[in-house]
Design an enzyme around this catalytic site. Structure first.
Site: not given
Length: 254
Positions: A139, A152
């Site tokens: 990501s 995250y």
């Protein structure tokens, strides 16, 4: 002989789109995820479209489950040439000072240790094929932090570090390592999971964004990278929607 592609997290979103796209590219897709009903629907759809696929129920946080996945992969007729480490996700958007340890643990277990387990289990087969490819779906959170994203982004930074380290360690062996870092992708479940099923909060993430990326856009990136001549290694592919110039810079239509 048909080549085998293993896709984790294949029951929805980017994983399901990637499984369908790779089957269309001529791979036999081994679709792995925890939900058998979703996998059955996916595989049935792939076969109805003329593709080839097998479903395997797999929890990437379980050593035994991943070992069974690897055993299924090597039992299929054809070399295992592609692994797409897609299983992952986010939980919560809390600041570090009040973040849930359980949420952080889950994110690390799925994103990082899940990728580690599956990669270790399938690396011998990928190397034996003589032309293996490992794709890690990380990501933009793997290189940019943001408020509320501590757990995250920490997990995705770790996943990115693992991909880079693995590429160094495999240098000289016939396995390439490709990292794909999506920005804002609108899927059915990612934000719902992050916000514990709160549909209103999940929808607000994409509010006003005319054209966020879709799962099919990332599947297209995976297919393009994986089908380059094997001497071509796309180390890192960062992909965002036009409306997202950076993690904190998103054009929204009011």
């Amino acid at each position: 002989m048909i080549q085998i592609a293993v896709v984790t997290g294949a029951s929805s979103g980017i994983g399901a789109a990637t499984a369908r796209r790779l089957a269309a590219e001529g791979f036999h897709v081994l679709a792995a995820a925890r939900r058998p009903d979703r996998l059955t629907e996916l595989v049935d759809g792939i076969r109805a479209a003329g593709g080839s696929a097998t479903a395997v129920v797999c929890d990437v946080t379980s050593d035994e489950s991943v070992a069974a996945l690897a055993a299924e992969a090597v039992s299929l007729p054809g070399p295992v040439t592609l692994l797409v480490n897609n299983a992952g996700g986010a939980r919560g958007l809390d600041p570090v000072e009040s973040g849930s340890v359980d949420d952080w643990q889950w994110m690390y277990d799925v994103n990082v240790l899940g990728t580690l387990r599956v990669t270790q289990a399938l690396l011998p087969a990928l190397e034996e094929s003589g032309a293996g490819t490992i794709v890690v779906i990380s990501s933009t959170a793997g290189f940019t932090v943001y408020e509320g994203g501590g757990g995250y982004t920490a997990a995705k930074h770790a996943q990115t570090a693992m991909a880079g380290t693995l590429r160094l360690e495999l240098c000289g062996r016939p396995v390439r390592v490709i990292e794909i870092d999506p920005g804002m992708v609108q899927t059915d479940e990612f934000s719902l999971v992050r916000f514990g099923g709160d549909a209103e909060r999940a929808a607000a993430v994409y509010e006003g964004v005319a054209e966020p990326l879709l799962a099919e856009d990332i599947a297209d990136c995976v297919a393009w990278c994986a089908t380059r001549p094997h001497h071509v290694n796309v180390d890192r592919l960062v992909v965002r929607p036009l409306a997202q110039a950076a993690q904190h810079k998103v054009h929204r239509v009011r």
